[in-house]
Write an enzyme that holds these catalytic residues in place. Structure first.
Site, PDB file in Angstrom:
ATOM      1  N   LYS A 102     -41.182   5.546  22.927  1.00  0.00           N
ATOM      2  CA  LYS A 102     -40.050   4.624  23.052  1.00  0.00           C
ATOM      3  C   LYS A 102     -40.059   3.717  21.835  1.00  0.00           C
ATOM      4  O   LYS A 102     -41.120   3.478  21.252  1.00  0.00           O
ATOM      5  CB  LYS A 102     -40.202   3.778  24.326  1.00  0.00           C
ATOM      6  CG  LYS A 102     -38.906   3.153  24.805  1.00  0.00           C
ATOM      7  CD  LYS A 102     -38.070   4.102  25.642  1.00  0.00           C
ATOM      8  CE  LYS A 102     -36.706   3.527  25.935  1.00  0.00           C
ATOM      9  NZ  LYS A 102     -35.966   4.371  26.884  1.00  0.00           N
ATOM     10  N   ASP A 157     -30.689   4.279  24.166  1.00  0.00           N
ATOM     11  CA  ASP A 157     -31.064   3.499  25.352  1.00  0.00           C
ATOM     12  C   ASP A 157     -30.137   2.282  25.324  1.00  0.00           C
ATOM     13  O   ASP A 157     -29.070   2.357  24.704  1.00  0.00           O
ATOM     14  CB  ASP A 157     -32.552   3.096  25.294  1.00  0.00           C
ATOM     15  CG  ASP A 157     -33.047   2.479  26.609  1.00  0.00           C
ATOM     16  OD1 ASP A 157     -33.226   3.225  27.578  1.00  0.00           O
ATOM     17  OD2 ASP A 157     -33.224   1.248  26.693  1.00  0.00           O
TER      18      ASP A 157
HETATM   19  P1  NDP Z   1     -26.052   0.408  27.904  1.00  0.00           P
HETATM   20  O1  NDP Z   1     -26.407  -0.475  26.778  1.00  0.00           O
HETATM   21  O2  NDP Z   1     -24.999   1.427  27.725  1.00  0.00           O
HETATM   22  O3  NDP Z   1     -25.666  -0.479  29.193  1.00  0.00           O
HETATM   23  C1  NDP Z   1     -26.535  -1.405  29.713  1.00  0.00           C
HETATM   24  C2  NDP Z   1     -25.855  -2.137  30.850  1.00  0.00           C
HETATM   25  O4  NDP Z   1     -26.799  -2.971  31.509  1.00  0.00           O
HETATM   26  C3  NDP Z   1     -24.745  -3.062  30.370  1.00  0.00           C
HETATM   27  O5  NDP Z   1     -23.758  -3.146  31.343  1.00  0.00           O
HETATM   28  C4  NDP Z   1     -25.484  -4.378  30.194  1.00  0.00           C
HETATM   29  O6  NDP Z   1     -24.661  -5.524  30.247  1.00  0.00           O
HETATM   30  C5  NDP Z   1     -26.402  -4.338  31.389  1.00  0.00           C
HETATM   31  N1  NDP Z   1     -27.580  -5.184  31.129  1.00  0.00           N
HETATM   32  C6  NDP Z   1     -28.427  -5.110  30.086  1.00  0.00           C
HETATM   33  N2  NDP Z   1     -29.368  -6.073  30.166  1.00  0.00           N
HETATM   34  C7  NDP Z   1     -29.078  -6.773  31.275  1.00  0.00           C
HETATM   35  C8  NDP Z   1     -29.669  -7.889  31.907  1.00  0.00           C
HETATM   36  N3  NDP Z   1     -30.752  -8.487  31.387  1.00  0.00           N
HETATM   37  N4  NDP Z   1     -29.103  -8.330  33.066  1.00  0.00           N
HETATM   38  C9  NDP Z   1     -28.009  -7.717  33.587  1.00  0.00           C
HETATM   39  N5  NDP Z   1     -27.413  -6.667  33.030  1.00  0.00           N
HETATM   40  C10 NDP Z   1     -27.933  -6.198  31.891  1.00  0.00           C
HETATM   41  O7  NDP Z   1     -27.430   1.087  28.368  1.00  0.00           O
HETATM   42  P2  NDP Z   1     -27.659   2.370  29.271  1.00  0.00           P
HETATM   43  O8  NDP Z   1     -26.577   2.503  30.274  1.00  0.00           O
HETATM   44  O9  NDP Z   1     -27.962   3.497  28.361  1.00  0.00           O
HETATM   45  O10 NDP Z   1     -29.033   1.987  29.988  1.00  0.00           O
HETATM   46  C11 NDP Z   1     -29.092   1.332  31.244  1.00  0.00           C
HETATM   47  C12 NDP Z   1     -30.441   1.544  31.874  1.00  0.00           C
HETATM   48  O11 NDP Z   1     -30.678   2.956  32.049  1.00  0.00           O
HETATM   49  C13 NDP Z   1     -31.643   1.047  31.056  1.00  0.00           C
HETATM   50  O12 NDP Z   1     -32.650   0.604  31.928  1.00  0.00           O
HETATM   51  C14 NDP Z   1     -32.110   2.301  30.338  1.00  0.00           C
HETATM   52  O13 NDP Z   1     -33.481   2.207  29.963  1.00  0.00           O
HETATM   53  C15 NDP Z   1     -31.906   3.327  31.445  1.00  0.00           C
HETATM   54  N6  NDP Z   1     -31.809   4.708  30.992  1.00  0.00           N
HETATM   55  C16 NDP Z   1     -30.874   5.112  30.078  1.00  0.00           C
HETATM   56  C17 NDP Z   1     -30.794   6.421  29.699  1.00  0.00           C
HETATM   57  C18 NDP Z   1     -29.724   6.923  28.800  1.00  0.00           C
HETATM   58  O14 NDP Z   1     -29.619   8.158  28.651  1.00  0.00           O
HETATM   59  N7  NDP Z   1     -28.898   6.085  28.210  1.00  0.00           N
HETATM   60  C19 NDP Z   1     -31.772   7.428  30.190  1.00  0.00           C
HETATM   61  C20 NDP Z   1     -32.659   6.918  31.221  1.00  0.00           C
HETATM   62  C21 NDP Z   1     -32.681   5.603  31.564  1.00  0.00           C
HETATM   63  P3  NDP Z   1     -24.322  -6.326  28.885  1.00  0.00           P
HETATM   64  O15 NDP Z   1     -23.283  -5.498  28.200  1.00  0.00           O
HETATM   65  O16 NDP Z   1     -23.831  -7.643  29.344  1.00  0.00           O
HETATM   66  O17 NDP Z   1     -25.611  -6.426  28.100  1.00  0.00           O
END
Ligand code: NDP
Length: 448
Positions: A126, A166
């Site tokens: 990571k 991510d």
């Molecule tokens: P994105 O950046 O596309 O989206 C993240 C989302 O989570 C946004 O809506 C963001 O809101 C919100 N968010 C981030 N930090 C916080 C916080 N501290 N409190 C509340 N909301 C928050 O990321 P992904 O959708 O790719 O990833 C989301 C999760 O899924 C993560 O945990 C990631 O590790 C996991 N994941 C992702 C994969 C992938 O293929 N993308 C694979 C496996 C797991 P805002 O815009 O306001 O920051």
């Protein structure tokens, strides 16, 4: 805790007391492994736990770049190459101001077991930076990505370490990172996944994590003779994972009732439909706006500033898809009280240990992220295979492979939990099955 597990954990927590999330992830895995370690003393004999909790290599570097005002900005870049026992390091890059070494070690550690569960030959890694893409121009994001790759390129490669996206890293960032890698190395290889379709990407990679979470939830629901059709579903987040989990739920006849971002949540009274989903995609991926704007646009959408989705209504299914520790004990109790049957994690470690205990104690079908969100990295593995054979599979082919992988991961976790006499405990199932394969490979490969 057994003496061996306690010894390893205590030593680690004394060494890295500030790495809270990493210690939380390690504790959960080690506790699950006790039943295995009792049966298999070889893991202690070869000091597998002591070795598996330390990354094979950690790279930390300075990332200087010029902002639009010509001012020099400096961020910190990281890559944690955690474990390569079963394949090249594989795992995403996170760009978020909260990124530090402890967060990336937790994510890299989880990734080892997740990747093992997919059945594909991928090790765990990571990386990322404390750079905040929010509010930055495209030009600034490009400058940062190029500066980040100016160092990272030395450490990665199609057979060494293959990063992906991510939080904060989507198609735009992967494009800039790939472009700079290609320029520096003068070679076109599958060194990153999540690439654009015209230049080596795989169909269904953007959708894969979200779709995979829903495929996994479907399998859990089948066991308890329920389904997604007609169910009310709470989703948190509104990024990549949330967007495609929502799309799949709609396609399967479920009702998506909530979405959120770091400012607040929306309750969608009539459920998310195609029109609202398209609005969401434009809002988040093109306009890069806030979730609140959904309530400004649609009459049946209410916005709750500073609130998480879990207490906003009654939901049969909960899919936390935002970030770590976003669902705590009180949220879990409220979900259970309101009749929640199934929790499948899209994010990594979104439920606190106390929340997980509530789910397990109440016999909720609960899937930890390392099992239920493995569809993203699995499809990245399929992207690597397509790059190697220089062919592209159709959408149907990739989706079918993804679906089969999720069914297999579910079966592996379910059967392993049963074998170790904790039926229905997907946490134990995922940790034991994921660990065994990596640990056995480490034994085979000697003390390295
Ligand atoms: P994105 O950046 O596309 O989206 C993240 C989302 O989570 C946004 O809506 C963001 O809101 C919100 N968010 C981030 N930090 C916080 C916080 N501290 N409190 C509340 N909301 C928050 O990321 P992904 O959708 O790719 O990833 C989301 C999760 O899924 C993560 O945990 C990631 O590790 C996991 N994941 C992702 C994969 C992938 O293929 N993308 C694979 C496996 C797991 P805002 O815009 O306001 O920051």
């Amino acid at each position: 805790m057994s003496v061996y597990v306690k010894e390893v954990y205590d030593k680690l927590s004394k060494k890295y007391p500030w790495e809270k999330e990493f210690l939380q992830a390690v504790k959960e895995v080690l506790e699950s492994l006790e039943i295995l370690l009792e049966k298999e003393p070889k893991y202690q004999k070869y000091a597998i736990l002591e070795r598996i909790v330390e990354p094979e290599r950690t790279i930390i570097f300075r990332v200087p770049w010029l902002d639009d005002n010509g001012k020099v900005q400096v961020n910190i870049g990281y890559r944690v190459e955690f474990n390569s026992a079963i394949g090249p390091y594989k795992g995403g890059l996170r760009l978020h101001p909260t990124v530090n070494l402890g967060i990336l070690k937790f994510l890299g550690f989880e990734q080892i077991f997740k990747n093992s569960l997919t059945g594909l030959p991928m090790g765990g890694g990571k990386g990322g930076s404390d750079f905040d893409p929010k509010g930055k121009s495209d030009n600034e994001v490009m400058k940062f990505c190029q500066a980040f790759m100016n160092e990272l390129f030395r450490h990665i490669g199609a057979d060494t370490d293959v990063p992906a996206g991510d939080i904060g890293v989507g198609a735009r960032e992967i494009g800039y990172l790939f472009g700079q890698y290609k320029k520096l190395k003068n070679e076109f290889t599958g060194v990153l996944t999540g690439k654009g379709l015209n230049w080596g990407g795989s169909l269904v990679r953007p959708e894969a994590t979200g779709f995979g979470v829903v495929y996994f939830a479907e399998e859990m629901l089948k066991i308890i003779k329920k389904g997604i059709e007609g169910s009310r579903v709470a989703i948190s987040g509104s990024g990549n994972v949330a967007q495609y989990a929502a799309q799949k739920i709609i396609n399967l006849g479920g009702k998506v009732m909530t979405l959120s971002d770091s400012n607040g949540s929306v309750l969608i009274k009539n459920g998310l439909d195609q029109e609202k989903w398209e609005f969401l995609m434009d809002l988040k991926n093109v306009k890069r706006g806030r979730i609140k704007e959904m309530a400004d646009k649609f009459k049946d959408v209410e916005y709750y500033e500073g609130q998480k989705p879990w207490k906003l209504g009654k939901f049969e299914i909960a899919l936390p898809c935002a970030t770590q520790n976003e669902l705590d004990e009180s949220d879990a109790k409220e979900l259970v009280k309101n009749g929640c049957l199934c929790v499948a994690e899209g994010a990594n470690m979104p439920s606190t240990p106390e929340a997980v205990n509530v789910f397990l104690a109440n016999k909720i079908s609960y899937a930890p992220g390392k099992a239920s969100n493995a569809g993203g990295v699995a499809t990245s593995g399929l992207e690597m295979s397509q790059n190697s054979i220089r062919l592209s599979w159709t959408r149907e082919e990739v989706d079918q492979k993804l679906h089969n992988i999720m069914i297999n991961i579910h079966r592996t976790c379910y059967e392993t939990a049963k074998e170790y006499k904790t039926p229905g405990n997907y946490v134990n199932g995922a940790n034991i099955a994921g660990f065994k394969k990596v640990a056995d490979a480490m034994i085979d490969q000697g003390i390295i």
